[in-house]
Design a protein around this motif. Structure first.
Motif, PDB file in Angstrom:
ATOM      1  N   GLN A   1       0.865  -1.266  -0.010  1.00 48.05           N
ATOM      2  CA  GLN A   1       0.037   0.162  -0.051  1.00 48.05           C
ATOM      3  C   GLN A   1       0.888   1.188   0.045  1.00 48.05           C
ATOM      4  O   GLN A   1       0.676   2.401  -0.865  1.00 48.05           O
ATOM      5  CB  GLN A   1      -0.925  -0.101   1.165  1.00 48.05           C
TER       6      GLN A   1
ATOM      7  N   VAL B   1       1.130   4.324  -3.007  1.00 45.82           N
ATOM      8  CA  VAL B   1       1.159   5.747  -2.771  1.00 45.82           C
ATOM      9  C   VAL B   1       2.254   6.373  -3.413  1.00 45.82           C
ATOM     10  O   VAL B   1       1.994   7.388  -4.330  1.00 45.82           O
ATOM     11  CB  VAL B   1       1.092   6.154  -1.149  1.00 45.82           C
TER      12      VAL B   1
ATOM     13  N   ARG C   1     -11.761   1.779   0.752  1.00 45.35           N
ATOM     14  CA  ARG C   1     -11.753   3.064   1.462  1.00 45.35           C
ATOM     15  C   ARG C   1     -10.233   3.716   1.032  1.00 45.35           C
ATOM     16  O   ARG C   1     -10.137   4.951   0.583  1.00 45.35           O
ATOM     17  CB  ARG C   1     -11.978   3.253   3.049  1.00 45.35           C
ATOM     18  N   ALA C   2      -9.153   2.931   1.185  1.00 39.06           N
ATOM     19  CA  ALA C   2      -7.969   3.478   1.065  1.00 39.06           C
ATOM     20  C   ALA C   2      -7.637   3.578  -0.521  1.00 39.06           C
ATOM     21  O   ALA C   2      -6.954   4.538  -0.893  1.00 39.06           O
ATOM     22  CB  ALA C   2      -6.835   2.617   1.409  1.00 39.06           C
TER      23      ALA C   2
ATOM     24  N   ARG D   1     -10.322   4.290  -2.833  1.00 36.85           N
ATOM     25  CA  ARG D   1     -11.006   5.643  -3.032  1.00 36.85           C
ATOM     26  C   ARG D   1     -10.266   6.782  -2.615  1.00 36.85           C
ATOM     27  O   ARG D   1     -10.153   7.787  -3.255  1.00 36.85           O
ATOM     28  CB  ARG D   1     -12.443   5.610  -2.345  1.00 36.85           C
ATOM     29  N   ALA D   2      -9.592   6.981  -1.483  1.00 33.73           N
ATOM     30  CA  ALA D   2      -8.873   7.842  -0.945  1.00 33.73           C
ATOM     31  C   ALA D   2      -7.670   8.350  -2.179  1.00 33.73           C
ATOM     32  O   ALA D   2      -7.546   9.477  -2.480  1.00 33.73           O
ATOM     33  CB  ALA D   2      -8.122   7.665   0.287  1.00 33.73           C
ATOM     34  N   SER D   3      -7.084   7.178  -2.739  1.00 34.21           N
ATOM     35  CA  SER D   3      -5.894   7.395  -3.550  1.00 34.21           C
ATOM     36  C   SER D   3      -6.474   7.931  -5.085  1.00 34.21           C
ATOM     37  O   SER D   3      -5.876   8.636  -5.674  1.00 34.21           O
ATOM     38  CB  SER D   3      -5.041   6.126  -4.045  1.00 34.21           C
TER      39      SER D   3
ATOM     40  N   TRP E   1      -9.173  10.028  -5.374  1.00 35.44           N
ATOM     41  CA  TRP E   1      -9.386  11.585  -5.313  1.00 35.44           C
ATOM     42  C   TRP E   1      -7.952  12.326  -5.079  1.00 35.44           C
ATOM     43  O   TRP E   1      -7.846  13.314  -5.668  1.00 35.44           O
ATOM     44  CB  TRP E   1     -10.248  11.674  -4.130  1.00 35.44           C
ATOM     45  N   LEU E   2      -7.025  11.655  -4.508  1.00 33.67           N
ATOM     46  CA  LEU E   2      -5.587  12.345  -4.385  1.00 33.67           C
ATOM     47  C   LEU E   2      -4.988  12.441  -5.717  1.00 33.67           C
ATOM     48  O   LEU E   2      -4.518  13.441  -6.056  1.00 33.67           O
ATOM     49  CB  LEU E   2      -4.751  11.377  -3.309  1.00 33.67           C
TER      50      LEU E   2
END
Length: 317
Positions: free
Chosen positions: A235, A239, A302-303, A305-307, A309-310
């Motif tokens: 993960q 990122v 959830r992680a 989806r966060a990536s 949007w980032l």
């Protein structure tokens, strides 16, 4: 189990090898131990300079009842090697099946039988692509258990496949219709062979099944290209790749690969691909975020989806 042609299909195992002497013998032994005994094996070796070729050739000699061939790979890394296998395999029947195979796993004895049963019973139209994937048991380099891969948390579909892959290629078994679709894609346009298979089957109106039962022992070691998505270090790696712009490169490749099969995409997949392209190329981050919200695309966690949007905010998608 329904057998359409009166026989169990032959599964053509497609194994990409490169300097695999440490583990490939165990993988080959697990193929030989399959309860579904109708299989052939095509190995594409990408220029190994260890004993990989000798191990494979000795295995071929020990399996006279099966067709086992070793061919030279393209020497352009793993994805190109798998596409070399896709484009080289021949001598198959229309109802035969194909299985991607990594060199460092160990297949459970029922791996092929489970996939064959699912695909034989699938409610397919003539010429419809079909893909089987499954969970994996995560093990360390000595095959000691360390976990199990995740189940998809949200539905499978092209809107997900444009953003991520949810099935490891080492679990995938698929039919000739999907093989033909993959042959239409320029190997230089594929991010990963398994991700492209997920995109092709969902984008072109195919059928896909994700088996909640693990089908193999998936080694997690320092030489994995990308390990299980549940590992914390992977993960973090993802990122870092996003921030370096790797996801944007993958997005460009995805657009190119899907353009290769554009004439075979369903109307809904064509709409989602158009949304994906539009969202990625807007010049202002606020516009990208609005387009992403209405894109119809999704990631599983959830992680993830966060990536997403980032990546949109930073123009790294």
């Amino acid at each position: 189990m329904t057998v359409r042609s009166g026989r169990l299909p032959t599964v053509h195992v497609l194994l990409a090898s490169y300097r695999g002497e440490r583990y490939i013998g165990e993988q080959l032994a697990s193929i030989a131990a399959q309860s579904h005994t109708a299989w052939n094996l095509l190995i594409s070796d990408d220029g190994s300079n260890d004993t990989t070729l000798e191990i494979c050739q000795a295995f071929a000699a020990s399996q006279p009842q099966h067709r086992v061939r070793v061919i030279a790979g393209p020497k352009r890394r793993s994805t190109a090697n798998f596409f070399h296998l896709i484009n080289t395999i021949d001598g198959f029947e229309e109802d035969d099946l194909f299985a991607f195979c990594d060199q460092d796993d160990v297949w459970l004895p029922e791996k092929l039988a489970r996939a064959v049963a699912v695909l034989q019973d699938a409610p397919l139209r003539d010429g419809q692509a079909a893909l089987y994937g499954a969970r994996t048991r995560l093990v360390d380099h000595t095959l000691q258990p360390i976990g199990i891969s995740r189940l998809p948390a949200r539905p499978l579909g092209f809107g997900n496949a444009l953003l991520q892959n949810i099935a490891s290629g080492n679990t995938m078994v698929f039919n000739a219709a999907l093989l033909r679709l993959l042959r239409r894609i320029d190997p230089a346009h594929a991010v990963l062979h398994d991700w492209t298979a997920y995109q092709a089957v969902t984008g072109c109106g195919g059928w896909m099944h994700f088996d909640p039962e693990p089908c193999l022992l998936y080694r997690q070691h320092d030489h994995n290209l990308i390990g299980s998505q549940g590992r914390s270090r992977d993960q973090v790696q993802r990122v870092r790749m996003l921030l370096r712009g790797q996801y944007r490169v993958w997005g460009d490749l995805t657009e190119a690969a899907m353009n290769d099969i554009r004439d075979h995409l369903t109307p809904e997949a064509t709409r989602l691909l158009r949304n994906f392209q539009h969202m990625r190329h807007l010049p202002h981050f606020a516009a990208r975020l609005r387009a992403g919200a209405g894109s119809g695309l999704w990631r599983q966690t959830r992680a993830g989806r966060a990536s997403f949007w980032l990546g949109l905010a930073l123009n790294r998608m």
